[in-house]
Design a protein around this motif. Structure first.
Motif, PDB file in Angstrom:
ATOM      1  N   GLY A  66       2.020 -76.313 -17.308  1.00 46.47           N
ATOM      2  CA  GLY A  66       1.778 -76.680 -15.926  1.00 46.47           C
ATOM      3  C   GLY A  66       2.953 -76.387 -15.005  1.00 46.47           C
ATOM      4  O   GLY A  66       2.797 -76.418 -13.780  1.00 46.47           O
ATOM      5  N   ARG A  67       4.118 -76.086 -15.569  1.00 45.36           N
ATOM      6  CA  ARG A  67       5.298 -75.772 -14.751  1.00 45.36           C
ATOM      7  C   ARG A  67       5.770 -74.332 -14.950  1.00 45.36           C
ATOM      8  O   ARG A  67       6.247 -73.708 -13.999  1.00 45.36           O
ATOM      9  N   PHE A  68       5.666 -73.837 -16.145  1.00 42.63           N
ATOM     10  CA  PHE A  68       6.126 -72.480 -16.464  1.00 42.63           C
ATOM     11  C   PHE A  68       4.920 -71.564 -16.680  1.00 42.63           C
ATOM     12  O   PHE A  68       3.885 -71.998 -17.215  1.00 42.63           O
ATOM     13  N   THR A  69       5.079 -70.305 -16.299  1.00 39.31           N
ATOM     14  CA  THR A  69       4.051 -69.302 -16.524  1.00 39.31           C
ATOM     15  C   THR A  69       4.680 -68.044 -17.102  1.00 39.31           C
ATOM     16  O   THR A  69       5.626 -67.499 -16.515  1.00 39.31           O
ATOM     17  N   ILE A  70       4.156 -67.596 -18.231  1.00 44.19           N
ATOM     18  CA  ILE A  70       4.620 -66.352 -18.840  1.00 44.19           C
ATOM     19  C   ILE A  70       3.633 -65.247 -18.472  1.00 44.19           C
ATOM     20  O   ILE A  70       2.420 -65.464 -18.454  1.00 44.19           O
ATOM     21  N   SER A  71       4.166 -64.067 -18.146  1.00 46.50           N
ATOM     22  CA  SER A  71       3.323 -62.933 -17.786  1.00 46.50           C
ATOM     23  C   SER A  71       3.990 -61.653 -18.262  1.00 46.50           C
ATOM     24  O   SER A  71       5.149 -61.674 -18.683  1.00 46.50           O
ATOM     25  N   ARG A  72       3.226 -60.541 -18.188  1.00 47.29           N
ATOM     26  CA  ARG A  72       3.820 -59.283 -18.652  1.00 47.29           C
ATOM     27  C   ARG A  72       3.407 -58.153 -17.746  1.00 47.29           C
ATOM     28  O   ARG A  72       2.362 -58.191 -17.102  1.00 47.29           O
ATOM     29  N   ASP A  73       4.250 -57.112 -17.743  1.00 46.83           N
ATOM     30  CA  ASP A  73       3.955 -55.856 -17.064  1.00 46.83           C
ATOM     31  C   ASP A  73       4.175 -54.777 -18.118  1.00 46.83           C
ATOM     32  O   ASP A  73       5.305 -54.343 -18.353  1.00 46.83           O
ATOM     33  N   ASN A  74       3.099 -54.365 -18.757  1.00 43.23           N
ATOM     34  CA  ASN A  74       3.230 -53.420 -19.872  1.00 43.23           C
ATOM     35  C   ASN A  74       3.765 -52.067 -19.418  1.00 43.23           C
ATOM     36  O   ASN A  74       4.450 -51.386 -20.181  1.00 43.23           O
ATOM     37  N   ALA A  75       3.476 -51.676 -18.189  1.00 49.33           N
ATOM     38  CA  ALA A  75       3.972 -50.394 -17.686  1.00 49.33           C
ATOM     39  C   ALA A  75       5.495 -50.386 -17.610  1.00 49.33           C
ATOM     40  O   ALA A  75       6.129 -49.339 -17.744  1.00 49.33           O
ATOM     41  N   LYS A  76       6.064 -51.566 -17.393  1.00 48.40           N
ATOM     42  CA  LYS A  76       7.520 -51.688 -17.298  1.00 48.40           C
ATOM     43  C   LYS A  76       8.140 -52.238 -18.585  1.00 48.40           C
ATOM     44  O   LYS A  76       9.358 -52.457 -18.640  1.00 48.40           O
ATOM     45  N   ASN A  77       7.318 -52.505 -19.592  1.00 49.28           N
ATOM     46  CA  ASN A  77       7.811 -53.117 -20.829  1.00 49.28           C
ATOM     47  C   ASN A  77       8.625 -54.374 -20.532  1.00 49.28           C
ATOM     48  O   ASN A  77       9.700 -54.597 -21.106  1.00 49.28           O
ATOM     49  N   THR A  78       8.105 -55.180 -19.634  1.00 43.15           N
ATOM     50  CA  THR A  78       8.835 -56.362 -19.177  1.00 43.15           C
ATOM     51  C   THR A  78       7.947 -57.596 -19.236  1.00 43.15           C
ATOM     52  O   THR A  78       6.763 -57.532 -18.898  1.00 43.15           O
ATOM     53  N   VAL A  79       8.542 -58.698 -19.688  1.00 40.07           N
ATOM     54  CA  VAL A  79       7.867 -59.990 -19.699  1.00 40.07           C
ATOM     55  C   VAL A  79       8.633 -60.930 -18.777  1.00 40.07           C
ATOM     56  O   VAL A  79       9.869 -60.876 -18.710  1.00 40.07           O
ATOM     57  N   TYR A  80       7.901 -61.783 -18.085  1.00 39.24           N
ATOM     58  CA  TYR A  80       8.500 -62.695 -17.119  1.00 39.24           C
ATOM     59  C   TYR A  80       8.226 -64.152 -17.513  1.00 39.24           C
ATOM     60  O   TYR A  80       7.221 -64.446 -18.163  1.00 39.24           O
ATOM     61  N   LEU A  81       9.115 -65.012 -17.076  1.00 37.89           N
ATOM     62  CA  LEU A  81       8.890 -66.442 -17.225  1.00 37.89           C
ATOM     63  C   LEU A  81       9.155 -67.077 -15.858  1.00 37.89           C
ATOM     64  O   LEU A  81      10.309 -67.192 -15.427  1.00 37.89           O
ATOM     65  N   GLN A  82       8.075 -67.424 -15.171  1.00 39.13           N
ATOM     66  CA  GLN A  82       8.182 -68.104 -13.887  1.00 39.13           C
ATOM     67  C   GLN A  82       8.327 -69.592 -14.162  1.00 39.13           C
ATOM     68  O   GLN A  82       7.443 -70.192 -14.793  1.00 39.13           O
ATOM     69  N   MET A  83       9.411 -70.164 -13.683  1.00 38.60           N
ATOM     70  CA  MET A  83       9.702 -71.569 -13.953  1.00 38.60           C
ATOM     71  C   MET A  83       9.714 -72.327 -12.629  1.00 38.60           C
ATOM     72  O   MET A  83      10.551 -72.056 -11.763  1.00 38.60           O
ATOM     73  N   ASN A  84       8.787 -73.238 -12.483  1.00 40.86           N
ATOM     74  CA  ASN A  84       8.680 -74.062 -11.276  1.00 40.86           C
ATOM     75  C   ASN A  84       8.942 -75.521 -11.614  1.00 40.86           C
ATOM     76  O   ASN A  84       8.890 -75.917 -12.782  1.00 40.86           O
ATOM     77  N   SER A  85       9.199 -76.312 -10.590  1.00 44.85           N
ATOM     78  CA  SER A  85       9.437 -77.755 -10.760  1.00 44.85           C
ATOM     79  C   SER A  85      10.469 -78.001 -11.853  1.00 44.85           C
ATOM     80  O   SER A  85      10.273 -78.843 -12.742  1.00 44.85           O
ATOM     81  N   LEU A  86      11.565 -77.286 -11.775  1.00 43.44           N
ATOM     82  CA  LEU A  86      12.578 -77.375 -12.821  1.00 43.44           C
ATOM     83  C   LEU A  86      13.228 -78.753 -12.845  1.00 43.44           C
ATOM     84  O   LEU A  86      13.397 -79.413 -11.797  1.00 43.44           O
ATOM     85  N   LYS A  87      13.578 -79.176 -14.048  1.00 41.95           N
ATOM     86  CA  LYS A  87      14.197 -80.476 -14.277  1.00 41.95           C
ATOM     87  C   LYS A  87      15.556 -80.272 -14.956  1.00 41.95           C
ATOM     88  O   LYS A  87      15.766 -79.250 -15.616  1.00 41.95           O
ATOM     89  N   PRO A  88      16.450 -81.225 -14.821  1.00 44.02           N
ATOM     90  CA  PRO A  88      17.757 -81.091 -15.495  1.00 44.02           C
ATOM     91  C   PRO A  88      17.615 -80.846 -16.999  1.00 44.02           C
ATOM     92  O   PRO A  88      18.431 -80.120 -17.589  1.00 44.02           O
ATOM     93  N   GLU A  89      16.584 -81.398 -17.606  1.00 46.17           N
ATOM     94  CA  GLU A  89      16.393 -81.200 -19.046  1.00 46.17           C
ATOM     95  C   GLU A  89      15.938 -79.787 -19.398  1.00 46.17           C
ATOM     96  O   GLU A  89      15.850 -79.446 -20.578  1.00 46.17           O
TER      97      GLU A  89
END
Length: 126
Positions: A66-89
Motif C-alpha cells: 500500500g506504500r511501495f510500488t515495484i514496476s519495470r521497463d523492459n526496454a531499459k532493463n530497469t526496475v523501479y521501486l516507488q516509495m511513498n508515505s515513508l517512515k523512519p523505520e
C-alpha cells in the motif's frame, strides 16, 4: 553474469517519497525476476518486493504493502521501486537482486537471488 546498479536513494522527511532505480546489464536474457531487499543498521537483510519481468506479477512484504510500488521497463532493463508515505523505520540500505527463477512462490528469500547490486542508502528523518 548480471550486473545491477541501484540509484535514487537519499534523505527524505517522514511522509515523503523516493523512487529507486535498478539498471540491469550483462546476461539479462536469463533473468526472470528482480527483487528489492533492504538492510537496516544492525539488522538482517529483508525482502521488500519482487516483480516478474514477463507478465509483471508482483509480491510485497506486508510492511510496505500500500506504500511501495515495484514496476519495470523492459526496454531499459530497469526496475523501479516507488516509495511513498515513508517512515523512519524504512531507513536502510536498499539492494536490487536478480534471479533466473520465476516469481511463482513470491521469491522472498534472498538465497534465491544469485546477483546483487551494491545498494543505495535511504534515510527517513522523523
Amino acid at each position: 553474469q548480471v550486473q545491477l546498479v541501484e540509484s535514487g536513494g537519499g534523505l527524505v522527511q517522514s511522509g515523503g517519497s523516493l523512487r529507486l532505480s535498478c539498471a540491469a546489464s550483462g546476461r539479462t536474457v536469463s533473468t526472470k525476476t528482480l527483487g528489492w531487499f533492504r538492510q537496516a543498521p544492525g539488522k538482517e537483510r529483508t525482502f521488500v518486493a519482487a516483480i516478474a519481468l514477463t507478465g509483471g506479477s508482483t509480491n510485497y512484504a506486508d510492511s510496505v504493502k500500500g506504500r511501495f510500488t515495484i514496476s519495470r521497463d523492459n526496454a531499459k532493463n530497469t526496475v523501479y521501486l516507488q516509495m511513498n508515505s515513508l517512515k523512519p523505520e524504512d531507513t536502510a540500505l536498499y539492494y536490487c537482486a536478480a534471479t533466473p527463477m520465476a516469481i511463482t512462490y513470491g521469491l522472498p528469500h534472498q538465497n534465491l537471488y544469485p546477483y546483487w547490486g551494491q545498494g543505495t542508502q535511504v534515510t527517513v528523518s522523523s
